[in-house]
Scaffold this active site. Structure first.
Site, PDB file in Angstrom:
ATOM      1  N   HIS A  10      -4.302   3.692   4.386  1.00  0.00           N
ATOM      2  CA  HIS A  10      -4.185   2.364   3.783  1.00  0.00           C
ATOM      3  C   HIS A  10      -4.819   2.420   2.396  1.00  0.00           C
ATOM      4  O   HIS A  10      -5.338   3.440   1.963  1.00  0.00           O
ATOM      5  CB  HIS A  10      -4.886   1.323   4.652  1.00  0.00           C
ATOM      6  CG  HIS A  10      -4.197   1.048   5.955  1.00  0.00           C
ATOM      7  ND1 HIS A  10      -3.455  -0.090   6.179  1.00  0.00           N
ATOM      8  CD2 HIS A  10      -4.131   1.769   7.106  1.00  0.00           C
ATOM      9  CE1 HIS A  10      -2.961  -0.058   7.403  1.00  0.00           C
ATOM     10  NE2 HIS A  10      -3.363   1.064   7.995  1.00  0.00           N
TER      11      HIS A  10
ATOM     12  N   GLU B 248      -9.047   4.102   3.852  1.00  0.00           N
ATOM     13  CA  GLU B 248      -8.705   3.198   2.746  1.00  0.00           C
ATOM     14  C   GLU B 248      -8.800   3.964   1.425  1.00  0.00           C
ATOM     15  O   GLU B 248      -9.885   4.223   0.911  1.00  0.00           O
ATOM     16  CB  GLU B 248      -9.665   2.000   2.738  1.00  0.00           C
ATOM     17  CG  GLU B 248      -9.632   1.163   4.008  1.00  0.00           C
ATOM     18  CD  GLU B 248      -8.419   0.244   4.088  1.00  0.00           C
ATOM     19  OE1 GLU B 248      -7.622   0.221   3.112  1.00  0.00           O
ATOM     20  OE2 GLU B 248      -8.271  -0.456   5.100  1.00  0.00           O
TER      21      GLU B 248
ATOM     22  N   GLU C 234       0.839  -1.195   0.000  1.00  0.00           N
ATOM     23  CA  GLU C 234       0.000   0.000   0.000  1.00  0.00           C
ATOM     24  C   GLU C 234       0.881   1.254   0.000  1.00  0.00           C
ATOM     25  O   GLU C 234       0.500   2.306   0.508  1.00  0.00           O
ATOM     26  CB  GLU C 234      -0.938  -0.044   1.209  1.00  0.00           C
ATOM     27  CG  GLU C 234      -1.857  -1.274   1.166  1.00  0.00           C
ATOM     28  CD  GLU C 234      -2.698  -1.465   2.419  1.00  0.00           C
ATOM     29  OE1 GLU C 234      -2.715  -0.562   3.278  1.00  0.00           O
ATOM     30  OE2 GLU C 234      -3.340  -2.534   2.538  1.00  0.00           O
TER      31      GLU C 234
END
Length: 395
Positions: free
Chosen positions: A306, A365, A165
């Site tokens: 992330h 995310e 990531e």
């Protein structure tokens, strides 16, 4: 940019001469006592660099300054050995040039070596930032924290807990670069003027929590560890899907926040590319460093970046404060990302932070797709998450 102090010069005068916030100049020269400067001392001027200009026929300091929207005294300051009344055609003089373009080029495979270089470049251009090492990785790479500002409210953002990531690191570096440019150019980001935030907020950034893992994904295994890592990787020589640190431990499953439950239900019971929480909580140096940062840093809120999913998580076992819900509503509004209070996953940094301090913590995310996300998504991701960054420091 560095200048040599003349008789009568002060930090305040430099702030007026270069149209810079006074506090940025003070903080760029924190080793100097007060505002009493000594002739010949070297002072750092943030947000500028020195360029060269070749004198042409008919040039004067006044004309050069007018064409470049500079004060004549700014030229005199940088060229103290020259006689401005006797400029020689073909001679070179120094001129102050304002930094208006990004120092960091984020859209590239962003290894630790690139991060290290970019942090040094930003520190040179914007010397009011504070760079420190909060720990080191398994292989001895420094874990950097960058501090910006002097405010009581302390907002922390980190990136690259997970190796594949790694795009989260250049996204965070891009924001830091934009923020620094807005401070030295007295500008705004999406209509929010940044200068007042410098005195009200301290921004704490750890742009790469897992440098060994990131380098493994981008550059491949170190020769001395190749065979061991291939074994951890189930015999696969392609490490693009690797999330863990170099020990095969998932750093975002390392925290004592229902860690035992997470350990029991994970299929991985030994070092692996992903999802192995370790043999005990806080066994890995990277996880320990981040825990110590939270314990010693008095952080008011935490964002862990992330990928992927275009959503964010903000609750843990009902321990999150009411402020978290307010921030979550704002994050959702400005980003379009989906707000999720609880998920069936534990032992993450956000979980532990909420549990330990009852302060707002978020796992964000970024983007959508299969990790590692392609750099073609970089601009879209940045534009989506920029609002979250701004709300986190502004609200």
């Amino acid at each position: 940019m560095e200048v040599q102090v003349r008789r009568g010069d002060t930090f305040y005068y430099y702030s007026q001469l270069f149209y810079l916030p006074l506090q940025l100049i003070i903080d760029s020269n924190s080793d100097m006592a007060g505002n009493s400067l000594q002739i010949g001392q070297t002072v750092s001027i943030p947000g500028f660099y020195i360029g060269n200009y070749t004198i042409r026929q008919g040039d004067t300091f006044w004309g050069i300054a007018r064409r470049r929207n500079l004060s004549v005294d700014a030229l005199l300051l940088l060229n103290q050995s020259l006689n401005p009344s006797a400029l020689q055609v073909g001679a070179e003089i120094s001129i102050p040039l304002r930094i208006t373009q990004p120092v960091v080029m984020g859209q590239q495979a962003y290894s630790f070596g690139i991060l290290d270089r970019d942090i040094k470049s930003l520190k040179n251009a914007f010397p009011f930032i504070k760079v420190s090492q909060i720990g080191e990785s398994v292989l001895g790479k420094p874990l950097y924290e960058i501090l910006i500002g002097n405010g009581e409210k302390k907002v922390h953002i980190n990136a690259s807990f997970h190796a594949n990531e790694w795009i989260t690191t250049p996204i965070l570096m891009r924001f830091m670069n934009d923020y620094l440019l807005s401070l030295t150019n007295r500008g705004a980001i999406r209509g929010v003027v940044m200068e007042p935030l410098y005195s009200s907020v301290t921004l704490s950034l750890v742009p790469m929590v897992n440098p060994d893992g990131v380098d493994l994904v981008i550059e491949g295994p170190p020769p001395a560890l190749r065979e061991e890592l291939i074994e951890f990787n189930k015999g696969n020589t392609n490490f693009s899907g690797w999330k863990a640190n170099i020990n095969g431990v998932d750093l975002n499953n390392q925290y004592p926040a229902k860690w035992e439950l997470e350990k029991e239900r994970k299929e991985e019971k030994n070092p692996a590319p992903r999802d192995f929480p370790g043999y005990k909580p806080l066994s890995e140096p990277e996880a320990i460093a981040m825990a110590e940062l939270a314990r010693s840093g008095d952080l008011d809120r935490v964002l862990a970046l992330h990928t992927q999913g275009e959503e964010f998580y903000w609750g843990f076992e009902g321990m999150e404060p009411p402020e978290s819900e307010m921030l979550a509503e704002e994050f959702e509004r400005v980003s379009g990302y989906r707000s999720v209070r609880y998920i069936d996953s534990f032992a993450g940094y956000k979980d532990w932070f909420i549990q330990e301090f009852q302060r707002p913590g978020f796992t964000v995310e970024l983007g959508m797709g299969i990790n590692p996300l392609p750099l073609s998504q970089f601009d879209r991701i940045y534009e989506s998450v920029l609002g979250i960054f701004l709300v986190s420091i502004y609200r």
